[in-house]
Scaffold this active site. Structure first.
Site, mmCIF file in Angstrom:
data_model
loop_
_atom_site.group_PDB
_atom_site.id
_atom_site.type_symbol
_atom_site.label_atom_id
_atom_site.label_comp_id
_atom_site.label_asym_id
_atom_site.label_seq_id
_atom_site.Cartn_x
_atom_site.Cartn_y
_atom_site.Cartn_z
ATOM 1 N N GLU A 28 56.627 109.295 29.065
ATOM 2 C CA GLU A 28 55.865 108.321 28.283
ATOM 3 C C GLU A 28 55.701 108.777 26.835
ATOM 4 O OE1 GLU A 28 55.048 105.382 29.413
ATOM 5 O OE2 GLU A 28 55.710 105.809 31.462
ATOM 6 N N GLU A 69 45.687 105.980 28.857
ATOM 7 C CA GLU A 69 47.146 105.952 28.766
ATOM 8 C C GLU A 69 47.777 106.361 30.091
ATOM 9 O OE1 GLU A 69 50.616 104.943 27.701
ATOM 10 O OE2 GLU A 69 49.052 104.781 26.161
ATOM 11 N N GLU A 76 52.094 100.522 34.921
ATOM 12 C CA GLU A 76 53.458 100.120 34.558
ATOM 13 C C GLU A 76 54.485 100.639 35.557
ATOM 14 O OE1 GLU A 76 54.118 101.341 30.526
ATOM 15 O OE2 GLU A 76 52.894 99.713 29.712
#
Length: 118
Positions: A28, A69, A76
């Site tokens: 990420e 996050e 996701e």
């Protein structure tokens, strides 16, 4: 299948958490950018001549950005695992996770500006 309990469960959970942090860092880009932000801002919070409460208020939202996050990245990953075709609920879940990160970033900016300039 035997369930892990006690100290073994805690030790394994810690290992899974470290694995998750490493995975977020590896996969990420936003997480890496937010870690960089934390590496810059947290030491600055200790250098500034502010009260202990203000220091806590400066550091806390930076850490919250990282937490959100990781949660966003997890959302996701699960949505992407389920399928690649567009689905309104999948898009909504991803957008809400992203919104949580954005709000945490806005909170961080607000607190830093409020404490440092007003």
């Amino acid at each position: 299948m035997q369930k892990n309990t006690g100290l073994k469960r805690i030790f394994l959970a810690f290992g899974y958490s470290i694995k998750g942090i490493k995975s977020a860092f590896k996969h990420e880009a936003a997480f890496r950018q937010e870690i960089l932000l934390a590496v810059i801002l947290i030491p600055i919070a200790f250098i500034l001549e502010v009260s202990q409460i203000e220091r806590i208020l400066l550091i806390s939202p930076v850490v919250l950005v990282i937490i959100f996050e990781i949660i966003n990245s997890a959302i996701e990953a699960v949505v992407d695992r389920v399928g690649t075709e567009f689905h309104e609920l999948a898009g909504r879940a991803k957008d809400m996770g992203s919104a949580a990160v954005l709000i945490a970033l806005a909170l961080t900016a607000y607190i830093w500006i409020e404490i440092l300039f007003f």
